[in-house]
Design a protein around this motif. Structure first.
Motif, PDB file in Angstrom:
ATOM      1  N   ARG A   1     -29.331  11.197  14.621  1.00 17.45           N
ATOM      2  CA  ARG A   1     -29.395  10.022  13.757  1.00 17.45           C
ATOM      3  C   ARG A   1     -30.755   9.820  13.087  1.00 17.45           C
ATOM      4  O   ARG A   1     -30.894   8.925  12.259  1.00 17.45           O
ATOM      5  CB  ARG A   1     -29.065   8.761  14.587  1.00 17.45           C
ATOM      6  CG  ARG A   1     -27.655   8.765  15.163  1.00 17.45           C
ATOM      7  CD  ARG A   1     -26.612   8.583  14.076  1.00 17.45           C
ATOM      8  NE  ARG A   1     -25.247   8.604  14.617  1.00 17.45           N
ATOM      9  CZ  ARG A   1     -24.455   9.667  14.580  1.00 17.45           C
ATOM     10  NH1 ARG A   1     -24.903  10.800  14.023  1.00 17.45           N
ATOM     11  NH2 ARG A   1     -23.233   9.638  15.078  1.00 17.45           N
ATOM     12  N   ASN A   2     -31.750  10.630  13.431  1.00 18.00           N
ATOM     13  CA  ASN A   2     -33.086  10.397  12.881  1.00 18.00           C
ATOM     14  C   ASN A   2     -33.476  11.439  11.829  1.00 18.00           C
ATOM     15  O   ASN A   2     -34.649  11.719  11.618  1.00 18.00           O
ATOM     16  CB  ASN A   2     -34.139  10.363  13.994  1.00 18.00           C
ATOM     17  CG  ASN A   2     -34.202  11.639  14.804  1.00 18.00           C
ATOM     18  OD1 ASN A   2     -33.210  12.354  14.934  1.00 18.00           O
ATOM     19  ND2 ASN A   2     -35.372  11.918  15.369  1.00 18.00           N
TER      20      ASN A   2
ATOM     21  N   GLU B   1     -32.993  12.137   7.770  1.00 16.43           N
ATOM     22  CA  GLU B   1     -32.564  11.627   6.460  1.00 16.43           C
ATOM     23  C   GLU B   1     -32.430  12.809   5.507  1.00 16.43           C
ATOM     24  O   GLU B   1     -33.393  13.510   5.243  1.00 16.43           O
ATOM     25  CB  GLU B   1     -33.579  10.634   5.909  1.00 16.43           C
ATOM     26  CG  GLU B   1     -33.237  10.128   4.516  1.00 16.43           C
ATOM     27  CD  GLU B   1     -34.329   9.274   3.909  1.00 16.43           C
ATOM     28  OE1 GLU B   1     -34.196   8.908   2.719  1.00 16.43           O
ATOM     29  OE2 GLU B   1     -35.322   8.983   4.603  1.00 16.43           O
TER      30      GLU B   1
ATOM     31  N   ILE C   1     -37.355  14.019   7.297  1.00 17.18           N
ATOM     32  CA  ILE C   1     -36.809  13.896   5.951  1.00 17.18           C
ATOM     33  C   ILE C   1     -36.508  15.311   5.475  1.00 17.18           C
ATOM     34  O   ILE C   1     -37.405  16.141   5.332  1.00 17.18           O
ATOM     35  CB  ILE C   1     -37.788  13.196   4.998  1.00 17.18           C
ATOM     36  CG1 ILE C   1     -38.110  11.793   5.516  1.00 17.18           C
ATOM     37  CG2 ILE C   1     -37.208  13.132   3.585  1.00 17.18           C
ATOM     38  CD1 ILE C   1     -39.192  11.078   4.733  1.00 17.18           C
TER      39      ILE C   1
ATOM     40  N   THR D   1     -43.577  11.787  11.589  1.00 17.11           N
ATOM     41  CA  THR D   1     -42.552  12.136  10.608  1.00 17.11           C
ATOM     42  C   THR D   1     -42.825  13.533  10.079  1.00 17.11           C
ATOM     43  O   THR D   1     -43.972  13.882   9.786  1.00 17.11           O
ATOM     44  CB  THR D   1     -42.543  11.150   9.430  1.00 17.11           C
ATOM     45  OG1 THR D   1     -42.145   9.857   9.909  1.00 17.11           O
ATOM     46  CG2 THR D   1     -41.578  11.587   8.335  1.00 17.11           C
TER      47      THR D   1
ATOM     48  N   ARG E   1     -25.413  17.999   7.004  1.00 16.72           N
ATOM     49  CA  ARG E   1     -24.924  16.673   7.413  1.00 16.72           C
ATOM     50  C   ARG E   1     -23.799  16.796   8.443  1.00 16.72           C
ATOM     51  O   ARG E   1     -23.742  16.021   9.402  1.00 16.72           O
ATOM     52  CB  ARG E   1     -24.429  15.896   6.190  1.00 16.72           C
ATOM     53  CG  ARG E   1     -25.521  15.462   5.227  1.00 16.72           C
ATOM     54  CD  ARG E   1     -24.940  14.573   4.152  1.00 16.72           C
ATOM     55  NE  ARG E   1     -25.907  14.214   3.129  1.00 16.72           N
ATOM     56  CZ  ARG E   1     -25.941  14.745   1.913  1.00 16.72           C
ATOM     57  NH1 ARG E   1     -25.028  15.650   1.555  1.00 16.72           N
ATOM     58  NH2 ARG E   1     -26.859  14.378   1.038  1.00 16.72           N
TER      59      ARG E   1
ATOM     60  N   VAL F   1     -31.909  14.379   1.846  1.00 17.26           N
ATOM     61  CA  VAL F   1     -32.228  13.965   0.477  1.00 17.26           C
ATOM     62  C   VAL F   1     -31.882  15.107  -0.474  1.00 17.26           C
ATOM     63  O   VAL F   1     -32.374  16.232  -0.314  1.00 17.26           O
ATOM     64  CB  VAL F   1     -33.720  13.613   0.338  1.00 17.26           C
ATOM     65  CG1 VAL F   1     -34.034  13.202  -1.098  1.00 17.26           C
ATOM     66  CG2 VAL F   1     -34.096  12.504   1.319  1.00 17.26           C
TER      67      VAL F   1
ATOM     68  N   GLN G   1     -38.900  10.890  12.976  1.00 16.52           N
ATOM     69  CA  GLN G   1     -38.048  10.997  11.797  1.00 16.52           C
ATOM     70  C   GLN G   1     -38.275  12.331  11.108  1.00 16.52           C
ATOM     71  O   GLN G   1     -39.399  12.845  11.070  1.00 16.52           O
ATOM     72  CB  GLN G   1     -38.334   9.868  10.799  1.00 16.52           C
ATOM     73  CG  GLN G   1     -37.434   9.908   9.555  1.00 16.52           C
ATOM     74  CD  GLN G   1     -37.842   8.900   8.496  1.00 16.52           C
ATOM     75  OE1 GLN G   1     -39.021   8.561   8.400  1.00 16.52           O
ATOM     76  NE2 GLN G   1     -36.892   8.432   7.705  1.00 16.52           N
TER      77      GLN G   1
END
Length: 232
Positions: A96-97, A99, A74, A51, A87, A101, A72
């Motif tokens: 899709r991996n 996120e 973040i 990650t 986005r 924030v 992933q």
């Protein structure tokens, strides 16, 4: 205890990062190739199982590239306008991996397992020095022991006695760039770049070991750091 005393990072983000019209031109104004950075992280052990946390993700250039190298990403940013662009890119590319924030360098609170890698580019200079330290503590809190933090920022490596002449020369060299004079002046009037010896001390005191550092044009720095979790 109330957290009302904590800095409002949104107020320090800069209009070029908040205004949708300016954000739409951001990639053309500041082009960035993330692949050399990701290849460097691979040299430090990045695999498909890891990650990465990207602090100050901007328009998503780094995390969307990083998504192909790890499990992933973040991607954190204080600007909703930046995240909207990021986005949209992710949706267009079918990524899709990642996120996304909406949060700041100081205020972010990591949940779940610690990450193995963190990245940040040209974000820390928006914070005064006390809050740079708080942000570095945030980064450390997200990493596992031995985790790698790759950091780029505007850092002064010129002799402090030469500051006036160095700044004049830097401004003169950028008159024909995509930045207006006002934007260039605001870097010194309203933002918070600091000297290399101070920034390196901040890194060490917050628990990072500097594995390598490079300085370019007396105004830009890059660090690869290992999270040790203790000072010095």
């Amino acid at each position: 205890m109330t957290r009302d005393w904590v800095i409002d990072e949104h107020q320090h983000a800069g209009e070029e990062h908040l205004d949708p019209e300016q954000v739409a031109r951001y990639d053309k104004k500041l082009p960035f190739d993330p692949i050399p950075e990701l290849e460097r992280l691979v040299d430090y052990g990045l695999t498909e199982d890891e990650t990465i946390i990207d602090f100050g993700t901007g328009t998503g250039v780094f995390p969307l590239a990083a998504a192909e190298y790890c499990d992933q990403v973040i991607a954190i940013d204080i600007s909703e306008s930046m995240l909207d662009v990021a986005r949209e890119k992710a949706d267009d590319e079918g990524v899709r991996n990642v996120e996304f924030v909406h949060d700041g360098l100081v205020s972010y609170e990591h949940e779940g397992d610690p990450a193995s890698f963190a990245f940040s580019k040209n974000v820390f200079h928006h914070l005064p020095d006390f809050w740079k330290v708080e942000a570095l503590k945030t980064v450390g809190d997200t990493l596992e022991p031995g985790g790698i933090f790759r950091l780029h920022d505007l850092v002064y490596s010129f002799d402090l006695r030469d500051s006036t002449e160095e700044i004049k020369a830097w401004l003169e060299a950028r008159k024909s760039t995509a930045f207006t004079e006002e934007e260039l002046y605001n870097h010194f009037r309203e933002e918070f770049s600091t000297y290399d010896f101070l920034f390196e001390s901040m890194l060490r005191e917050t628990g990072f070991k500097i594995l390598d550092s490079t300085y370019q044009e007396s105004f830009y720095a890059a660090y690869t750091c290992e999270w040790r979790g203790d000072s010095h």
